[in-house]
Design an enzyme around this catalytic site. Sequence first.
Site, PDB file in Angstrom:
ATOM      1  N   GLU A 114       0.869  -1.187   0.000  1.00 32.42           N
ATOM      2  CA  GLU A 114       0.000   0.000   0.000  1.00 32.42           C
ATOM      3  C   GLU A 114       0.899   1.228   0.000  1.00 32.42           C
ATOM      4  O   GLU A 114       2.070   1.126   0.342  1.00 32.42           O
ATOM      5  CB  GLU A 114      -0.845   0.035   1.288  1.00 32.42           C
ATOM      6  CG  GLU A 114      -1.879  -1.052   1.351  1.00 32.42           C
ATOM      7  CD  GLU A 114      -2.322  -1.321   2.790  1.00 32.42           C
ATOM      8  OE1 GLU A 114      -1.961  -0.539   3.686  1.00 32.42           O
ATOM      9  OE2 GLU A 114      -3.008  -2.323   2.990  1.00 32.42           O
ATOM     10  N   LYS A 116       2.131   4.727   1.631  1.00 32.10           N
ATOM     11  CA  LYS A 116       2.198   5.232   3.006  1.00 32.10           C
ATOM     12  C   LYS A 116       1.629   6.646   2.997  1.00 32.10           C
ATOM     13  O   LYS A 116       2.246   7.581   2.482  1.00 32.10           O
ATOM     14  CB  LYS A 116       3.647   5.226   3.503  1.00 32.10           C
ATOM     15  CG  LYS A 116       3.754   5.516   4.983  1.00 32.10           C
ATOM     16  CD  LYS A 116       5.125   5.134   5.511  1.00 32.10           C
ATOM     17  CE  LYS A 116       5.206   5.243   7.015  1.00 32.10           C
ATOM     18  NZ  LYS A 116       4.913   6.566   7.542  1.00 32.10           N
ATOM     19  N   ASP A 118       0.489  10.184   4.224  1.00 34.45           N
ATOM     20  CA  ASP A 118       1.057  11.107   5.197  1.00 34.45           C
ATOM     21  C   ASP A 118      -0.037  11.988   5.788  1.00 34.45           C
ATOM     22  O   ASP A 118      -0.178  13.152   5.435  1.00 34.45           O
ATOM     23  CB  ASP A 118       2.141  11.947   4.520  1.00 34.45           C
ATOM     24  CG  ASP A 118       2.998  12.658   5.547  1.00 34.45           C
ATOM     25  OD1 ASP A 118       2.883  12.316   6.737  1.00 34.45           O
ATOM     26  OD2 ASP A 118       3.759  13.549   5.156  1.00 34.45           O
ATOM     27  N   TYR A 226      -6.699   1.349   6.338  1.00 29.36           N
ATOM     28  CA  TYR A 226      -5.780   0.315   5.850  1.00 29.36           C
ATOM     29  C   TYR A 226      -5.601  -0.841   6.824  1.00 29.36           C
ATOM     30  O   TYR A 226      -4.674  -1.625   6.685  1.00 29.36           O
ATOM     31  CB  TYR A 226      -4.415   0.915   5.523  1.00 29.36           C
ATOM     32  CG  TYR A 226      -3.886   1.862   6.581  1.00 29.36           C
ATOM     33  CD1 TYR A 226      -3.485   1.388   7.822  1.00 29.36           C
ATOM     34  CD2 TYR A 226      -3.806   3.224   6.327  1.00 29.36           C
ATOM     35  CE1 TYR A 226      -3.039   2.247   8.794  1.00 29.36           C
ATOM     36  CE2 TYR A 226      -3.357   4.096   7.304  1.00 29.36           C
ATOM     37  CZ  TYR A 226      -2.970   3.599   8.531  1.00 29.36           C
ATOM     38  OH  TYR A 226      -2.530   4.451   9.493  1.00 29.36           O
ATOM     39  N   LYS A 313      10.713   4.365   2.209  1.00 26.68           N
ATOM     40  CA  LYS A 313      10.504   5.809   2.067  1.00 26.68           C
ATOM     41  C   LYS A 313      11.069   6.301   0.739  1.00 26.68           C
ATOM     42  O   LYS A 313      12.229   6.028   0.427  1.00 26.68           O
ATOM     43  CB  LYS A 313      11.216   6.555   3.205  1.00 26.68           C
ATOM     44  CG  LYS A 313      10.621   6.288   4.571  1.00 26.68           C
ATOM     45  CD  LYS A 313       9.319   7.041   4.724  1.00 26.68           C
ATOM     46  CE  LYS A 313       9.075   7.493   6.100  1.00 26.68           C
ATOM     47  NZ  LYS A 313       9.451   8.600   6.697  1.00 26.68           N
ATOM     48  N   CYS A 407       7.685  49.729  -1.319  1.00 26.41           N
ATOM     49  CA  CYS A 407       6.714  48.905  -2.044  1.00 26.41           C
ATOM     50  C   CYS A 407       7.091  48.852  -3.521  1.00 26.41           C
ATOM     51  O   CYS A 407       7.246  49.901  -4.159  1.00 26.41           O
ATOM     52  CB  CYS A 407       5.314  49.486  -1.895  1.00 26.41           C
ATOM     53  SG  CYS A 407       4.097  48.597  -2.866  1.00 26.41           S
ATOM     54  N   CYS A 410       4.194  50.790  -5.538  1.00 25.39           N
ATOM     55  CA  CYS A 410       3.841  52.206  -5.430  1.00 25.39           C
ATOM     56  C   CYS A 410       4.937  53.035  -4.769  1.00 25.39           C
ATOM     57  O   CYS A 410       4.790  54.248  -4.620  1.00 25.39           O
ATOM     58  CB  CYS A 410       2.520  52.372  -4.678  1.00 25.39           C
ATOM     59  SG  CYS A 410       2.653  52.002  -2.930  1.00 25.39           S
ATOM     60  N   CYS A 425       2.738  47.208   2.852  1.00 29.90           N
ATOM     61  CA  CYS A 425       2.717  48.525   2.235  1.00 29.90           C
ATOM     62  C   CYS A 425       1.547  49.274   2.866  1.00 29.90           C
ATOM     63  O   CYS A 425       0.398  48.843   2.758  1.00 29.90           O
ATOM     64  CB  CYS A 425       2.514  48.401   0.729  1.00 29.90           C
ATOM     65  SG  CYS A 425       2.082  49.991  -0.012  1.00 29.90           S
ATOM     66  N   CYS A 431      -2.246  52.146  -3.480  1.00 27.24           N
ATOM     67  CA  CYS A 431      -1.364  51.114  -4.031  1.00 27.24           C
ATOM     68  C   CYS A 431      -2.172  50.203  -4.962  1.00 27.24           C
ATOM     69  O   CYS A 431      -3.124  49.550  -4.527  1.00 27.24           O
ATOM     70  CB  CYS A 431      -0.750  50.349  -2.859  1.00 27.24           C
ATOM     71  SG  CYS A 431       0.337  49.023  -3.377  1.00 27.24           S
TER      72      CYS A 431
HETATM   73  S1  IVH Z   1      -0.097  -0.112   8.669  1.00 29.56           S
HETATM   74  C1  IVH Z   1       1.621  -1.829  12.871  1.00 29.56           C
HETATM   75  N1  IVH Z   1      -0.489   1.073   6.384  1.00 29.56           N
HETATM   76  O1  IVH Z   1       2.435   5.001   9.099  1.00 29.56           O
HETATM   77  C2  IVH Z   1       1.612  -0.649  12.004  1.00 29.56           C
HETATM   78  N2  IVH Z   1       0.300   2.380   8.200  1.00 29.56           N
HETATM   79  O2  IVH Z   1       4.985   4.478  10.666  1.00 29.56           O
HETATM   80  C3  IVH Z   1       0.465  -0.718  11.077  1.00 29.56           C
HETATM   81  N3  IVH Z   1       0.589   4.762   7.657  1.00 29.56           N
HETATM   82  O3  IVH Z   1       1.232   4.966  12.377  1.00 29.56           O
HETATM   83  C4  IVH Z   1       0.417   0.434  10.211  1.00 29.56           C
HETATM   84  N4  IVH Z   1      -0.069   4.615   5.576  1.00 29.56           N
HETATM   85  O4  IVH Z   1      -0.142   6.200  10.664  1.00 29.56           O
HETATM   86  C5  IVH Z   1      -0.087   1.218   7.667  1.00 29.56           C
HETATM   87  N5  IVH Z   1      -0.938   1.991   4.303  1.00 29.56           N
HETATM   88  C6  IVH Z   1      -0.541   2.142   5.570  1.00 29.56           C
HETATM   89  C7  IVH Z   1      -0.151   3.381   6.100  1.00 29.56           C
HETATM   90  C8  IVH Z   1       0.282   3.463   7.421  1.00 29.56           C
HETATM   91  C9  IVH Z   1       0.354   5.430   6.531  1.00 29.56           C
HETATM   92  C10 IVH Z   1       1.124   5.376   8.889  1.00 29.56           C
HETATM   93  C11 IVH Z   1       0.366   5.004  10.150  1.00 29.56           C
HETATM   94  C12 IVH Z   1       1.393   4.470  11.086  1.00 29.56           C
HETATM   95  C13 IVH Z   1       2.669   4.940  10.493  1.00 29.56           C
HETATM   96  C14 IVH Z   1       3.740   3.933  10.794  1.00 29.56           C
END
Ligand code: IVH
Length: 673
Positions: A114, A116, A118, A226, A313, A407, A410, A425, A431
């Site tokens: 999946e 990740k 943010d 997720y 990452k 400015c 003006c 300004c 202006c």
């Molecule tokens: S699974 C046991 N799936 O990443 C941990 N986490 O660093 C299970 N996060 O606290 C997490 N996308 O907030 C999982 N597809 C994803 C995610 C995800 C973002 C975040 C989540 C977690 C942090 C872990």
Amino acid sequence: MTPAQAKKEIEQLTKAINYHNELYYQQNRSEISDLEFDSLLAKLATLEETFPHLRQPDSPTQRVGGTITKTFNTVYHKYPMLSLGNTYSQEELEDFDARVAKGLDDEDYTYFCELKFDGVSISLIYENGVLVRGVTRGDGIRGDDVTANVKTIRSIPLMVKGKDIPPLFEVRGEVFMPKHVFNQLNKEREDIGEERYANARNTTSGTLKMQDSSEVARRKLNCFVYFLMMDNIKTKTHEECIHLLETWKFNVSRTYQQCKDLHAVLAYINHWESRRQELPLETDGVVIKVNRLAQQQQLGYTAKSPRWAIAYKYKAESTSTRLNNITYQVGRTGAVTPVAELEPVFLAGTTVKRASLHNANEIARLDLHIGDYVFVEKGGDIIPKVTGVDLNKRNAETASVVYVDKCPECGTKLVRAAGEAAFYCPNVNGCPPQIRGRIEHFIQRKAMDIDSLGEKTIEQLYSLGMVTSPADLYDLRKEDLLKLEGFKAKSADNLLKGIMKSKTIPFENVLFGIGIRYVGKTVAEKLTRYFKTIDNIASASKEELLAAPEVGEKIAESVFEFFRSPENRNEIERLKIAGLNFVSTATEPEKESDILANKSFVISGVFQHYERDQLQELIIKNGGRILSSVSGKLDYLLAGDNMGPSKREKAEKLKVKIISEQDFENLMKGHSH
Ligand code: IVH
């Protein structure tokens, strides 16, 4: 309407609203306007009010918020919310894969990948299919109970329906503010002279902790889930859990993929590296999970994270390019924003030519020289950031950038207020970008909604000297408009019609449109409801302004100063003569009782169970009056925490009764005090 008819209509409206919700939140599309959507919702709310027994617990009207949470309760997580180990390279992933293979004694296994996301992680608890709690991650062991706010997120089911719904389960996911919502919010903040929020993640986190859930509802958060957890789980794989969540109508991002081995995982990582930019939220990597739940159990956990999952990452996309120049933009409020003019460079899918530098402090912090090679990064914001200087490439002859002191539009000397990062300004009425900006602000949809007037026309009207303030719009004649480039009889008539129509726009839009700094749409609504007329607002003292809901020192000061300016007062007079609405038509809250009849109150401080405007509304609904300052005529000073000492002294001196929140509740129950 009979109850049977109401029932049918409630069902139809619910179905339609849910359909549009799903389209908007899960597919990013809409078939109707926000206005049409709100009107469906309002119809449903009215029906539910008339027939309360027909209101379903998962009705879409339950999403609009209204609950105030003063302090969020801390609750323990049933299962701790762990974090994930991070990897940054193929080698590290190979090591992870080898550990998994070893841990499973070389048994076959597959992965599930999946993105990740943010955002801000959330735990959602369902009992008998009903959402009972939403908790933030906190320290992983205990988090904050933010249920009231979570319920406003439309893609989170309030109730899960279907066969075999387990009596208790937990869903985890990531709450986020979609990029377009974040950018819009920042545009609105800039428009009223507030500083931009730095990034969507922190803004989401702040929003989840807001006390007023109706404000949260307005922020349009979303959530991708997720993870499904429960005791005695029947599903065999994570993939099945994900599909189950989909059948239960949770919002699962369709970016997941089952991967049969590490090779497939690497292909997944590659596939999403640039495509992820098109998603509605920031993603900073990929989460790789062992798919079989039994194997997950076998692998187990370290103290901090699972051994069956890892995060990969992505490297922040960054490049270096030459800083050719720094230019300065002047906004409607006079705020000056420096912009880096860059040698065009390709970065994460687009060519970057400019980057925001925020303010003078940021330029000093980076110690920029013109001609420097600077590092540029793309964050969640559409605007790229300058993150540093490549000092190896610096030409010794260049000097640090000296911030403009006049400015650029003006020539007026810039000023900086104490405690503010931006230079301004001060030439408010002379202006050009400030003048044009005020007109643009005035005509926008949320204000006077004159949609036949675009930026280009405003530019022309201004440069020909026909319009230098909103009031001038109402003096325009057809023969003036025909002098504009591209204007024919029809377009001129259209524009005049649009201007005429704006005279029917309600007072709250007019007040917002006038463009008082820090007065956004919500504050304008509260002010018009509280003061009723522009004359009341204009003559209010700072203290009286402070007594209005949502108004703090900053806003009170700004409103007060605005009406001290003769130019502003004159402009308002002209708008009044033109026939705009300066009186609120919002209806009084319906009377509930006469329990507080003839009693006057001053409210001061912070309360345990109420916001100030809730108390005001309660008092008015029950026959009482609100005064803004303590005098001999006052009946009660309702005192919360942190009340100013001068109010208390004055009340004591004048022998005015000082009552607590508890005393007030007793009064409301009819106990005399
Ligand atoms: S699974 C046991 N799936 O990443 C941990 N986490 O660093 C299970 N996060 O606290 C997490 N996308 O907030 C999982 N597809 C994803 C995610 C995800 C973002 C975040 C989540 C977690 C942090 C872990």
